[in-house]
Structure formats: structure tokens, C-alpha cells
Design an enzyme around this catalytic site. Structure first.
Site, mmCIF file in Angstrom:
data_model
loop_
_atom_site.group_PDB
_atom_site.id
_atom_site.type_symbol
_atom_site.label_atom_id
_atom_site.label_comp_id
_atom_site.label_asym_id
_atom_site.label_seq_id
_atom_site.Cartn_x
_atom_site.Cartn_y
_atom_site.Cartn_z
ATOM 1 N N SER A 15 -1.314 0.715 4.277
ATOM 2 C CA SER A 15 -2.478 1.551 4.537
ATOM 3 C C SER A 15 -2.872 1.289 5.979
ATOM 4 C CB SER A 15 -3.635 1.180 3.620
ATOM 5 O OG SER A 15 -4.095 -0.110 3.972
ATOM 6 N N LYS A 16 -3.727 2.134 6.511
ATOM 7 C CA LYS A 16 -4.113 1.952 7.912
ATOM 8 C C LYS A 16 -4.694 0.553 8.116
ATOM 9 C CE LYS A 16 -4.814 6.610 9.313
ATOM 10 N NZ LYS A 16 -5.756 7.676 9.383
#
Ligand code: GLU
Length: 487
Positions: free
Chosen positions: A267-268
Site C-alpha cells: 500500500s502507499k
């Protein structure tokens, strides 16, 4: 109607002489690329290049609600940055390259309708009058038999009531299980229910992902489908569709998922920054390609730092393992440093130039190449040049005076340098060594005090480079100051 794919019964085509290997990258324009999906592009591109085949870009934009304006352009920009050129697909300047287009699913509706009609005529698809076939984009459980057995009157009544039918695939009755041959996982068996009568066209005529992808892969003559393991569960239905169309499935290779450094999904927040972030930091694109390749397979040589040509020559589906892999940002930076180190100096200077102003130091164009050469082993990304250039220029003008012996050295060097007719790196080095020899300083005892005098730090770039980059006035001023003179 003809397809470009391999008709059923024709032998497999891996590395054939008659048909080129054709791979594709099929992103949905729902956001920009990140390391996870870029890895799929890298592997497909490398395989195509290794075998002299074709790499195709297809935009899977059938879901208007999820399409993000500008995402397609961003994907193309990212692919170009990575050096992943596509032989066929949409082009930035508009239009398409290649004879199997259009390559954007939103422009292929007619084709899906034609193929669906053919399946219907062949008895392999039927209109489904159930009131709800999908909820939140996911299929709702379906009673295949009851639906297929609806009488004409019932259908007409439902239509009169406003139900617009979807089109459903009629699965093979005799299938008791479905086998997906996968180059990474071997033969994967799925129960027959993994097929079922799935939707081909929704009631608004739009194709489902699983249908569009097969029509496109067949039309575009794709021989190898290399994609994330998340798509494995979609594959049994696709295999049934190939069969119904009388075509051989391509070679499937479902590659392991990349997990975040601490496990779990990328994920970011967990280190999977968009590629654009790596680009704007100046991470070397070849290092990204190298890194992403090695997340999936390894060179037989055991080497890690592999230029593009080596990756192209050595990639093989057989060397891709089935286990999940973890993103390792430190390894990416390390690889970037190695690729930067290996660049020819002029290319490196051109690459770092956009980040030079951020250093805020008075480095001239003339000495920039020498300045870059002096710190090149300390760059993990081009943006690091700003901090590295600052090392040549002391923050504060005055620092603690050097001990007497070293002050004498700095003073002696200043006197000798002041007489130099031209401020050139070689000559600067010679003078420094000559004065050092005269005063009994060599090696570290020579360079560390002088570096401290010039930059405030005993360690750093080579001394002659510091002198050159600072320029005559600044360097002499600093040396004299360190010598205790009032410069
Ligand atoms: N459009 C799909 C995705 O972005 C890829 C489909 C495929 O590779 O078959 O995940």
C-alpha cells in the site's frame, strides 16, 4: 469470423519458429503505476524482448466509474520512463500502433457483441432474465439451471416488467473439474463450480472483465499471459471460454504477489509509492527494472546488478518461483546506487542537472562534471546530488582553528596554490602533494586537515576536486583562514 489466436488442437507455440511470442500489459486506468503492477509490465516486456516477440499495451477501461482522468497518460509516461516500449497499443499522440487494435477496451464494444452473438448462436450463451446479476461489481449467486430453463413466456413477462436480459455463458455440462496449466504453478485444478454460467455481457451490453480479456487476448494473438497471482482464480472461466471459442489458451504464468516490507498487502503507506514518486526522486529507471525483475526470478550467475541487456538475455519463466516476495526499499536504493555508479559521466551529469539548483551552492557549469565525479559513489538517486554538492561548500565561513602543525600545512598549501597560473585539478593535486612532502604530511595526515580546512569535514570528495569546485578565491580564503591568517 477469424481470430488471431491458436486454434484448438494446434501444438503449443512457446518459442516457435512460425509464431512469435506475444505478451501484453493490460492495466485499468484507475490510477498510476506502482511497483506491484509495474513488475507485471517489466516481466512481459522482458519476455517479449528476449524472444524477439511483441509487447502489447491494452487499456482495460470498461468500468467508466473507476476510470481516472489522466491515468492512461500517466501509465504511458511511467512505461516510457522505465524504457518499456510497446510494439502495439494506444499512443500518446493519439491513434494506435499495430494491426490488432483498437487497444482500448472502451473502443471494442462491437467486437464483444459480435463474439457474444457467435457464442449465443452456437448454444454456448443464453439471455439471463434474473433481476440482479451483479451487486457492487461482484456476481450474485446464480441458479444456472432454473435460469436457463425459463420458458419464453416467462422471459417475455419479465421483459414486459422492465428486465433487460444479460448474456450468460453456458458452461460445459460434462466438465467435472477445470485445469489451468500455469508456467509458475504447474497444473492447477479447480472444481467445476469455479466455471459456472457466468455473465458475458451485462444488461447494458457492457462486457465483463473475464469475457473482454479473452476476446482481446485471442484477437491480439497473445501467446503468454503473465499477470499477478490474484488473477489465477479468474482463469478457469477464461479457459472455458477459450474452449467454447475453439481456441487453445495461451501459456498462463501467475506470478507471486509482492508483499509490503512488513508483510501484508502493498500500500502507499507500506512502501509501495507510485512510480512517479521514484521518478521525481531520480531513482535510476534501470535499477527499478532490475529490482522488479529480481523480485520474481534470479540470474543463474547469482549476480544482482544486471543491466537491461542481461535481464533481457536471461529472463525465463522457468526461473520464476511461486512463493510470495517482499518489497525491500533498501535493496531498490542500493541497486539504484550501483546503476548510477556505472553511468558514463556525461550521462550522469545530464541526469542530475535538474536537481542541481536545489543544492543552492555556487557550482559553475564548468566544474559540475568534476563535482559530480567526486561524489558519484554516494548517489542512490539523482536528487541526492543536492546534498552531495553542499559538501563542497561549507555552511559557515569560520571554523575552529586547526592545530599549529596542520595550520602550517594549510598556510603552505595556500602560498603554493596562489602561485599556480591555472586552477586545474591535476595541477592542484600535484601542488598539494609537493607541499605535503616538504612538510612531512602524506596520506590521511595530508588530506584530512586540508579537507577540514576547506569544508569543515575530514572526509569527503577528493581534495583536488574540492579545490577545483570551490574555485580559487574561496579555496585560498578558507586555507588562509585555517592557517590562522586574517584572509
Ligand atoms: N486489467 C487487469 C488488471 O489491471 C489485468 C487483466 C489481465 O492481466 O488479465 O489487473
Amino acid at each position: 469470423m477469424t481470430f488471431r489466436g491458436r486454434p484448438a488442437g494446434q501444438p503449443p507455440t512457446t518459442r516457435t519458429r512460425t509464431r512469435l511470442l506475444r505478451t501484453r500489459f493490460a492495466p485499468s486506468p484507475t490510477g498510476s503505476l506502482h511497483l506491484g503492477n509495474a513488475r507485471v509490465a517489466v516481466l512481459n516486456w522482458l519476455l517479449a524482448r528476449r524472444h524477439g516477440g511483441a509487447f502489447i499495451l491494452r487499456i482495460e477501461d470498461t468500468d467508466p466509474e473507476r476510470n481516472l482522468p489522466g491515468a492512461e497518460a500517466a501509465i504511458m509516461r511511467d512505461l516510457r520512463w522505465l524504457g518499456l516500449d510497446w510494439d502495439e497499443g494506444p499512443l500518446e499522440e493519439g491513434g494506435h500502433a499495430g494491426a490488432c487494435g483498437p487497444y482500448r477496451q472502451s473502443e471494442r464494444s462491437e467486437r464483444y457483441a459480435t463474439v457474444a452473438e457467435r457464442l449465443r448462436e452456437a448454444g454456448r450463451a443464453y439471455p439471463c432474465h434474473c433481476r440482479e446479476v451483479e451487486r457492487d461489481g461482484a456476481p450474485v449467486p446464480h441458479d444456472d439451471q432454473a435460469c436457463a430453463a425459463r420458458s419464453e413466456e416467462e422471459r417475455a413477462a419479465l421483459e414486459a416488467d422492465g428486465v433487460v436480459p444479460a448474456l450468460r455463458f453456458r458452461a460445459d455440462q460434462e466438465t467435472d473439474h477445470i485445469v489451468v496449466q500455469d508456467a509458475v504453478r504447474g497444473a492447477v485444478r479447480f472444481p467445476a463450480e469455479a466455471g459456472g454460467d457466468f455473465v458475458l455481457l451485462r444488461s447494458d451490453g457492457s462486457p465483463t472483465y473475464g469475457f473482454a480479456v479473452v476476446v482481446d487476448d485471442v484477437d491480439m494473438g497473445i501467446t503468454h499471459v503473465v499477470r499477478g497471482a490474484g488473477h489465477l482464480s479468474n482463469t478457469p472461466r477464461q479457459v472455458l471460454l477459450y474452449r467454447a471459442l475453439g481456441m487453445e489458451p495461451p501459456v498462463f504464468a501467475h506470478i507471486p504477489t509482492v508483499l509490503a516490507p512488513e508483510g501484508g498487502k502493498l500500500s502507499k503507506r507500506a512502501g509501495a509509492e507510485p512510480l512517479a514518486a521514484l521518478r521525481s526522486a531520480g531513482v535510476h529507471p534501470d535499477a527499478v527494472v532490475n529490482y522488479l525483475s529480481l523480485l520474481s526470478w534470479s540470474s543463474e550467475s547469482g549476480e544482482d546488478v544486471l543491466p537491461r541487456e542481461r535481464l533481457m538475455a536471461e529472463i525465463s519463466l522457468e526461473r520464476i518461483g511461486a512463493g510470495d516476495v517482499m518489497h525491500d526499499p533498501a535493496r531498490l536504493r542500493w541497486l539504484s546506487a550501483r546503476h548510477i555508479e556505472a553511468m558514463p559521466l556525461d550521462a550522469l551529469v545530464a541526469a542530475v542537472r535538474p536537481w542541481v539548483p536545489a543544492a543552492g551552492v555556487p557550482v559553475s557549469d564548468e566544474v559540475l562534471p568534476a563535482a559530480v565525479a567526486g561524489v558519484r559513489t554516494h548517489l542512490a538517486a539523482f536528487e541526492d546530488i543536492a546534498a552531495q554538492l553542499r559538501r563542497y561548500f561549507p555552511e559557515q565561513d569560520a571554523h575552529a582553528p586547526l592545530p599549529a602543525e596542520e595550520a602550517r600545512l594549510a598556510g603552505g598549501v595556500a602560498v603554493a596554490l596562489a602561485e599556480l597560473p591555472a586552477w586545474e585539478e591535476d595541477a592542484l593535486g600535484k601542488v598539494v602533494r609537493a607541499v605535503g612532502a616538504e612538510l612531512g604530511h602524506r596520506g590521511r595526515a595530508l588530506f584530512e586537515p586540508l579537507r577540514t580546512a576547506l569544508t569543515g569535514e575530514p572526509h569527503g570528495p577528493p581534495l583536488p576536486t574540492i579545490l577545483l569546485v570551490q574555485g580559487r578565491d574561496m579555496a585560498l580564503h578558507r586555507l588562509r583562514q585555517a592557517a590562522g591568517e586574517r584572509a
